[in-house]
Design a protein around this motif. Structure first.
Motif, short mmCIF file in Angstrom:
data_model
loop_
_atom_site.label_atom_id
_atom_site.label_comp_id
_atom_site.label_asym_id
_atom_site.label_seq_id
_atom_site.Cartn_x
_atom_site.Cartn_y
_atom_site.Cartn_z
N GLN A 28 35.06 39.75 38.45
CA GLN A 28 35.02 41.29 37.82
C GLN A 28 35.63 41.10 36.36
OE1 GLN A 28 34.27 43.58 40.53
NE2 GLN A 28 33.63 42.54 42.62
N TRP A 29 37.20 39.99 36.51
CA TRP A 29 38.08 40.49 35.84
C TRP A 29 37.56 40.99 33.92
CZ3 TRP A 29 42.87 42.45 36.43
CH2 TRP A 29 43.41 42.75 37.27
N PRO A 30 36.65 39.71 33.54
CA PRO A 30 37.25 39.78 31.90
C PRO A 30 36.12 40.75 31.37
CG PRO A 30 35.56 37.45 32.96
CD PRO A 30 36.69 38.42 34.09
N SER A 31 35.84 41.13 32.16
CA SER A 31 34.55 42.70 31.97
C SER A 31 35.37 44.24 32.40
CB SER A 31 33.36 42.99 32.72
OG SER A 31 33.31 44.38 33.11
N LEU A 32 36.57 43.41 33.38
CA LEU A 32 37.92 44.73 32.64
C LEU A 32 38.35 44.59 31.47
CD1 LEU A 32 39.47 47.07 34.76
CD2 LEU A 32 41.33 45.03 35.37
N VAL A 33 37.94 43.79 31.02
CA VAL A 33 39.19 43.48 30.20
C VAL A 33 38.28 44.02 28.82
CG1 VAL A 33 40.27 41.51 28.47
CG2 VAL A 33 41.07 41.66 31.07
N THR A 65 35.66 50.24 38.26
CA THR A 65 35.41 50.55 39.58
C THR A 65 35.28 48.92 39.63
OG1 THR A 65 34.36 52.32 40.08
CG2 THR A 65 33.77 50.35 41.58
N MET A 66 36.47 48.39 40.12
CA MET A 66 36.06 46.76 40.37
C MET A 66 37.15 46.03 41.46
SD MET A 66 39.50 45.14 39.17
CE MET A 66 38.72 43.93 38.39
N ASP A 67 36.65 44.91 41.55
CA ASP A 67 37.21 44.46 43.20
C ASP A 67 37.92 43.14 42.35
OD1 ASP A 67 37.63 42.69 45.37
OD2 ASP A 67 36.28 42.40 45.39
N VAL A 68 39.20 43.58 42.71
CA VAL A 68 40.93 42.82 42.06
C VAL A 68 40.05 41.35 42.50
CG1 VAL A 68 42.27 44.40 41.56
CG2 VAL A 68 42.42 42.82 43.84
N ALA A 69 40.04 41.03 43.78
CA ALA A 69 39.69 39.45 44.41
C ALA A 69 38.74 38.61 44.06
CB ALA A 69 39.44 39.50 46.06
N ASP A 70 37.88 39.48 42.93
CA ASP A 70 36.60 38.42 42.88
C ASP A 70 36.84 38.23 41.12
OD1 ASP A 70 34.51 37.77 41.43
OD2 ASP A 70 33.39 38.97 42.45
N PRO A 71 37.39 37.53 40.92
CA PRO A 71 38.07 36.41 39.63
C PRO A 71 36.75 36.93 38.59
CG PRO A 71 37.06 34.49 40.83
CD PRO A 71 37.31 35.82 42.32
N VAL A 120 46.35 39.72 42.27
CA VAL A 120 47.82 39.68 41.33
C VAL A 120 47.49 38.02 40.32
CG1 VAL A 120 50.27 38.92 41.43
CG2 VAL A 120 49.04 40.55 43.07
N LEU A 121 47.19 37.25 40.55
CA LEU A 121 46.94 35.86 39.64
C LEU A 121 46.18 36.23 39.02
CD1 LEU A 121 47.70 32.97 39.19
CD2 LEU A 121 46.11 32.71 40.88
N TYR A 122 45.16 36.64 39.67
CA TYR A 122 43.65 36.56 38.55
C TYR A 122 44.53 37.82 37.54
CZ TYR A 122 40.95 34.81 42.32
OH TYR A 122 40.46 34.31 43.38
N GLY A 123 44.80 38.77 37.41
CA GLY A 123 45.32 40.13 36.88
C GLY A 123 46.10 39.41 35.68
#
Ligand code: NAD
Length: 296
Positions: A69-74, A61-67, A119-122
């Motif tokens: 939260q991305w490191p934890s997804l990775v 569960t994550m919000d793509v608009a919050d940079p 998309v950019l954060y991704g």
């Protein structure tokens, strides 16, 4: 043909709709799937449906608009499955239909943060991980037919989808030397719940003003949107179409060939504008110059 067996794919907005359709198509071919979505409940339903079909799935569960939260997804993806090979930047929202001046700044920010910054954060967080293992990969950025033309009364959505197209064209050139292939999915209407995107709107983008009831015009626009979505392409086809186009390393992935003439209309207008510029005496001296600085 791409061998999906044992490859790991992160799919944002994968809890339903087009994202889930792509997840199903990749899982069917043996890919390990990471579904990342803001809607935790729907995410569990989606993950369970994939697991029931013997897919290996991780739901985050994550919000793509919050940079942040991305490191934890990775990290979670690599801890669970190892290397990442595929990223599908699919999460997207559409704001309330309206004129330029009636669309609130909060709505512009919401649509921009999810559809473009997401998309950019991704790309920023996942591409270095794909580059690192040096075995290549695939990126699917989900734009829209609205990324191929200007759509009135949907300015924020259209701007972000055009941005996704242009950014992906840049990244395609940047990444092909790393055997990382970028594709841009540009569907017209598909049967999903995109017209109800506000169901997952984050608190921070909600208006501080007391909400005014929608006008007659907005209600009519919403009803029309519901109708065109209901009559849209069956969502199951989209995932399969993505695989078909990935196998061809297509930069642009279209799902609605019947929109070709509309896009051609835009090209013709651009071409005609070039013709007028060519005839301008002000510009005659640069007609034979090589165009500079626009290739990879
Ligand atoms: N359905 C169409 O007609 C259509 C047409 C062109 C393009 N698209 C694009 O396809 C993509 C998928 O949309 P869909 O039609 O499947 O809609 P959908 O509403 O069914 O699915 C979108 C998913 O994104 C998730 N999401 C929304 N905000 C998020 C956030 N901040 N972080 C993480 N997840 C978030 C939602 O929870 C949902 O699961 C979008 O980018 C959309 O713009 C859809």
């Amino acid at each position: 043909m791409i061998d999906f067996q044992g490859k790991t794919a992160i799919i944002t907005g994968g809890a339903e709709g087009i994202g889930l359709s792509i997840a199903q198509a990749m899982a069917k071919r043996g890919a390990r799937i990471v579904l990342a979505d803001i809607d935790g409940d729907q995410l569990q339903i989606a993950a369970a449906s994939l697991s029931n079909n013997a897919a290996q799935v991780l739901a985050v569960t994550m919000d793509v608009a919050d940079p942040q939260q991305w490191p934890s997804l990775v990290e979670k993806t690599e801890a669970h499955f190892g290397d990442i090979h595929i990223l599908v930047n699919n999460a997207g929202v559409v704001g309330r239909n309206g004129s330029i001046e009636s669309t609130e700044h909060n709505d512009w920010r919401w649509v921009t943060d999810v559809n473009m910054m997401g998309v950019l954060y991704g790309m920023q967080y996942v591409v270095p991980r794909i580059k690192k293992h040096n075995k290549g990969g695939h990126i699917i950025n989900v734009a829209s037919m609205a990324g191929m033309m200007g759509v009135p009364f949907a300015g924020a959505y259209t701007a972000t989808k055009n941005a996704v197209v242009s950014l992906s064209e840049s990244w395609y050139q940047e990444l092909k030397r790393h055997e990382i292939f970028v594709s841009i999915l540009c569907p017209a209407f598909v049967q999903t719940r995109i017209h109800l995107a506000h169901r997952n709107k984050q608190e921070r983008y909600k208006s501080a003003k007391p909400s005014t009831p929608p006008s007659e015009k907005q209600l009519a626009a919403a009803a029309h949107m519901q109708q065109v979505i209901d009559n849209g392409l069956a969502v199951e086809i989209v995932g399969e179409r993505v695989i078909e186009a990935m196998n061809e390393h297509e930069l642009y992935i279209f799902t609605h060939p019947n929109y070709r003439q509309l896009v051609q209309h835009r090209y013709r207008a651009i071409d005609a504008a070039f013709e007028r510029a060519e005839k301008s005496p002000l510009l005659a001296h640069i007609l034979d110059e090589e165009p500079a600085g626009f290739t990879g």
